[in-house]
Design an enzyme around this catalytic site. Sequence first.
Site, PDB file in Angstrom:
ATOM      1  N   CYS A  18     151.619 -15.148 -82.312  1.00 60.38           N
ATOM      2  CA  CYS A  18     151.188 -16.471 -81.850  1.00 60.38           C
ATOM      3  C   CYS A  18     151.825 -17.511 -82.765  1.00 60.38           C
ATOM      4  O   CYS A  18     151.882 -17.349 -83.979  1.00 60.38           O
ATOM      5  CB  CYS A  18     149.669 -16.584 -81.890  1.00 60.38           C
ATOM      6  SG  CYS A  18     149.070 -18.248 -81.485  1.00 60.38           S
TER       7      CYS A  18
ATOM      8  N   CYS B 255     150.849 -20.654 -83.225  1.00 62.11           N
ATOM      9  CA  CYS B 255     149.987 -21.770 -83.664  1.00 62.11           C
ATOM     10  C   CYS B 255     149.848 -21.765 -85.182  1.00 62.11           C
ATOM     11  O   CYS B 255     150.059 -20.752 -85.841  1.00 62.11           O
ATOM     12  CB  CYS B 255     148.620 -21.712 -82.974  1.00 62.11           C
ATOM     13  SG  CYS B 255     147.401 -20.659 -83.777  1.00 62.11           S
TER      14      CYS B 255
ATOM     15  N   ASP C  14     136.970 -38.697 -66.014  1.00 61.47           N
ATOM     16  CA  ASP C  14     136.149 -38.250 -64.882  1.00 61.47           C
ATOM     17  C   ASP C  14     135.285 -39.426 -64.441  1.00 61.47           C
ATOM     18  O   ASP C  14     135.310 -40.502 -65.046  1.00 61.47           O
ATOM     19  CB  ASP C  14     135.334 -37.005 -65.249  1.00 61.47           C
ATOM     20  CG  ASP C  14     134.334 -37.276 -66.358  1.00 61.47           C
ATOM     21  OD1 ASP C  14     134.163 -38.445 -66.750  1.00 61.47           O
ATOM     22  OD2 ASP C  14     133.723 -36.302 -66.840  1.00 61.47           O
TER      23      ASP C  14
ATOM     24  N   ASP D 291     140.695 -28.403 -66.491  1.00 58.29           N
ATOM     25  CA  ASP D 291     140.050 -28.824 -67.741  1.00 58.29           C
ATOM     26  C   ASP D 291     138.908 -27.857 -67.983  1.00 58.29           C
ATOM     27  O   ASP D 291     138.289 -27.364 -67.043  1.00 58.29           O
ATOM     28  CB  ASP D 291     139.484 -30.238 -67.635  1.00 58.29           C
ATOM     29  CG  ASP D 291     138.228 -30.275 -66.789  1.00 58.29           C
ATOM     30  OD1 ASP D 291     138.324 -30.030 -65.558  1.00 58.29           O
ATOM     31  OD2 ASP D 291     137.133 -30.520 -67.335  1.00 58.29           O
TER      32      ASP D 291
ATOM     33  N   HIS E 288     143.858 -22.647 -82.442  1.00 60.54           N
ATOM     34  CA  HIS E 288     144.394 -21.452 -81.796  1.00 60.54           C
ATOM     35  C   HIS E 288     144.025 -21.421 -80.314  1.00 60.54           C
ATOM     36  O   HIS E 288     144.871 -21.125 -79.456  1.00 60.54           O
ATOM     37  CB  HIS E 288     143.895 -20.176 -82.476  1.00 60.54           C
ATOM     38  CG  HIS E 288     144.237 -18.962 -81.683  1.00 60.54           C
ATOM     39  ND1 HIS E 288     145.481 -18.374 -81.727  1.00 60.54           N
ATOM     40  CD2 HIS E 288     143.522 -18.268 -80.750  1.00 60.54           C
ATOM     41  CE1 HIS E 288     145.509 -17.374 -80.870  1.00 60.54           C
ATOM     42  NE2 HIS E 288     144.342 -17.281 -80.267  1.00 60.54           N
TER      43      HIS E 288
ATOM     44  N   CYS F 274     147.508 -19.118 -86.721  1.00 67.46           N
ATOM     45  CA  CYS F 274     148.053 -17.750 -86.775  1.00 67.46           C
ATOM     46  C   CYS F 274     149.234 -17.630 -87.732  1.00 67.46           C
ATOM     47  O   CYS F 274     149.452 -16.578 -88.313  1.00 67.46           O
ATOM     48  CB  CYS F 274     148.442 -17.279 -85.380  1.00 67.46           C
ATOM     49  SG  CYS F 274     146.996 -16.935 -84.352  1.00 67.46           S
TER      50      CYS F 274
END
Lengths: 393, 393
Positions: free
Chosen positions: B321, B323, B93, B283, B352, B326
Site C-alpha cells: 500500500c 499510503c 447534501d 460517499d 489508510h 503503510c
Amino acid sequence: MQKNFVLSTTDRHSKARRGQLTTAHGVIDTPAFMPIGTQGTVKAVTPRELRELDAQIILGNTYHLFVRPGLDVIKHFGGLHNFMNWDGPILTDSGGYQIFSLAKLRKITDGGVEFQNHIDGARAFISPEIAMEIQAALGGDIAMALDECVPYPCEYDYAAQSAELTTRWAKRCLEWKRRNGETAKRGLADSPDRRIADSMLFGIVQGATFDDLRKQSAQAIVDLDFDGYAIGGVSVGEPEEEMMRAVESAEPFLPRDKSRYAMGLGTPPQLLEMIARGMDMFDCVLPTRLARNGTAFTTTGTLNLKNAQFALDKSPIEENCACDACREFSRGYIRHLIKAEEILGLRLITLHNLHSYLNLMKRARTEIESGTFDQFRKAFVAGYKTRDPMMVE
Amino acid sequence: MQKNFVLSTTDRHSKARRGQLTTAHGVIDTPAFMPIGTQGTVKAVTPRELRELDAQIILGNTYHLFVRPGLDVIKHFGGLHNFMNWDGPILTDSGGYQIFSLAKLRKITDGGVEFQNHIDGARAFISPEIAMEIQAALGGDIAMALDECVPYPCEYDYAAQSAELTTRWAKRCLEWKRRNGETAKRGLADSPDRRIADSMLFGIVQGATFDDLRKQSAQAIVDLDFDGYAIGGVSVGEPEEEMMRAVESAEPFLPRDKSRYAMGLGTPPQLLEMIARGMDMFDCVLPTRLARNGTAFTTTGTLNLKNAQFALDKSPIEENCACDACREFSRGYIRHLIKAEEILGLRLITLHNLHSYLNLMKRARTEIESGTFDQFRKAFVAGYKTRDPMMVE
C-alpha cells in the site's frame, strides 16, 4: 566520557548559554524545547510533522511505555526509534516522576520503588538498575537516572533524606551504565544493547524548595560525573518564585561544559527566565495538553479559542506565525472545530503551540548569539499577558 | 444547462462507466469516492492530506453546518471552501437525510420539515427553497434537491406518497435554482451568490424497496431535467440484495449523459457492485468512522487492529500500500496507539482507509478503460472476506 556538549556563546547580561549537544541521532541546538511523546507519540502529531516543526529532540516516558505496550514489544521492534519511526534524538525519563504522580500503592525503599500501575493495577518494581535496563531497551540517546521526586509542600527532613536517596540511586545508575556500556561496546553495531554505550546519562538534582538541600544535591550529583544535569522536583505546584530559587540554588554548582535540563516546565516566560538562569533544555506538556482544550499560545499570552469572540475572526491564531495552522486556517474556523469536538481542531492548535515553543527557543538562540537575549527576555516577559500557566483567558 | 459530464468509456460486460464531471473547482474522474466532511472537516484529516490522497471532491453536510457553526458564520467567511480551506470540488447534501436520522420531533408537510436539532434542540424549518438557500450560502459545486428519506422497512403506501412528495420538492428546488441562478449571473464574479449560477443541482430518486416506485420516481425526477441524479434511500438498513435491486430498478431510466450518485454507501465490494450497475459517485462514513474504532480496510477485508495478534506485527496495515501510514508505520505500532487511545492511531488508520477507498476507485477507472473491469470486480468480491460492513474481525 567523550565531550558531547559544546558551548558556543554565553550571554554577558545573564547566564543564558548557546550550545550544541551531539547525540547518536543528531545534534541538538540549545536552548532546546523537547516535545513530549508520552506513549510513543507526541500527542496528535506525526514524526513527519515534528521534522517540519524543526523539533530536534523528543522525550519518551519510560513509565508509560513500560506499562503499555511493555518492553517486550518495544524490544521486538528494535527500540523506540524504530517503533515510532522517529530517527532524531530521544531523551527517556527514568519513570520516577510518573511512578510518584500516577501509580498507586507505592512503597519506596533503598532498593527501589514497588507500585501498581494506573492502567491495570499490575504490581511492578523499579530499581535504579531496572530503570537503566528499561531505558536501554527503549534505546534513547539520553537516559535519566532514577530519582525520587517529592511533592510540594515537603517537610525539610523528608526532602533531605529523599535527596540523599536520589544520590545513592544516581550512583547505582552510573555504575550500571559503566558496567553495561563496556559490555555493549563489544556487541553488534546497531543493536539496542550497543546503543547503551553510545547513549548519555544525566543525573538529577533534587532538594525540594530548600536552598541548602539544592546546593548539597547539586554538589553530590555533579561529583558523580554525569553527561549532563537536570533540575528535578520543580514545577510540581510550588509558587513560581520558589521554582526560580530552586534553580538558582543549584545552578552555580553545575559544570559549564555539560548541558542543564530544567524538567517539566513551563510557560513561555518561564522558559526564558530559566534560560537566563543558565538552563539549556526543557520539556513540558502545556503546548500539547492545552491545545486539546482549545488553548493556543501566542507571544503575548494564551487564547481560549472556544470563546465566542473568535467565531467570526478571520485572522490566524497569531499574525505572522509561520506554522501550517496559521498560514492556512482562521481563528473562526479553528473555534468551530473545537466547539464541534473535531480532531482537526486540536491537531491545528497542537501544531501551532509546538511551533510557538520551538520557535521561542530558536529566537532565544539567535538573541543569545546577538548579545541581545536579556533585552529580549525582559520585553517578552513584560508583554506576556497570561500569568497563570493554566489560565484560560 | 451546459454539459458537465463526459462519458469516455463504457464497459461491455457490465454497466460500469468511466467519465469526467467538470465543476467550478475542478474535474472529477468517475467512478469517484467522496470523503465526508460532515462538520466542515473530513474527520481527523487536513485539506493538504486530502490533496495528497488525491481526493477530487469532498462532501459537506448541510444539516450539520446549518446547526453549527450556522449560516451566518459560513457566509461571513465567504462560503465553505474558504472556511475550511479546501479549493477542490464540494458536494453538499440537502440536509434531508440528517433531519430524518438525527433531528427530533419532525413534522413533515408539503411545505417542508419542521424539526428540533440534535445539538441544542432549537426549532427550525427547512423547505425545498430554504435547503437551496442554505446550500447556496455554503457555495458548494454540486447541490442536492431536498428529499424525504424513508426508513427501512417502509409500508408501500407511505413510500409511494413520500416519493411523490420528493418529486414535488425536487421541482421546487429546480425552480428556485433557475430563478436565483439567473439573478446571480448578474452578481459579482466570485461571490457565493454568483456561485449558485455556476453550481450543479442533482435530483434524488426515492421509492424505498419497491421496484415500481423506484421506476416511477426515476422517471419523474429525470423528467425534471437535473444536472445529475442520485439514488437515495439506500443503505438505510435493508438487506444488500434489496439495495442492489433498488438501484437496478431505477438505473435504466437515468440518462447516460449525466452522472449517477449512489448515496451513503458502502463497503468496497458494494462500491464495485454499484459501479457494475452504472453508478458513478459514492460517499460513505465507513472509512473514517471505522478507523476511529481501530478497523482498517484492505483489499481482502477489514482488520481490527485492536486485536492482540497484531501486537508484534512488523508489517504495514497492507503490503504494497502506498499510503503514508503503510509506508512508515507497522501494525504493531498502530495497534499500540489505538489501545493507548492516542489520536495518531486513528489518524493513521483514517489515512489508510481513505487511501484504500480512493485507490479502489482509481483502480476501477483503470480497469474500465482496459475493458477488464468485470473480471476485476468478480475477483475482488470473491477475495473479500468480510461480509458484514460493520463486522470487526
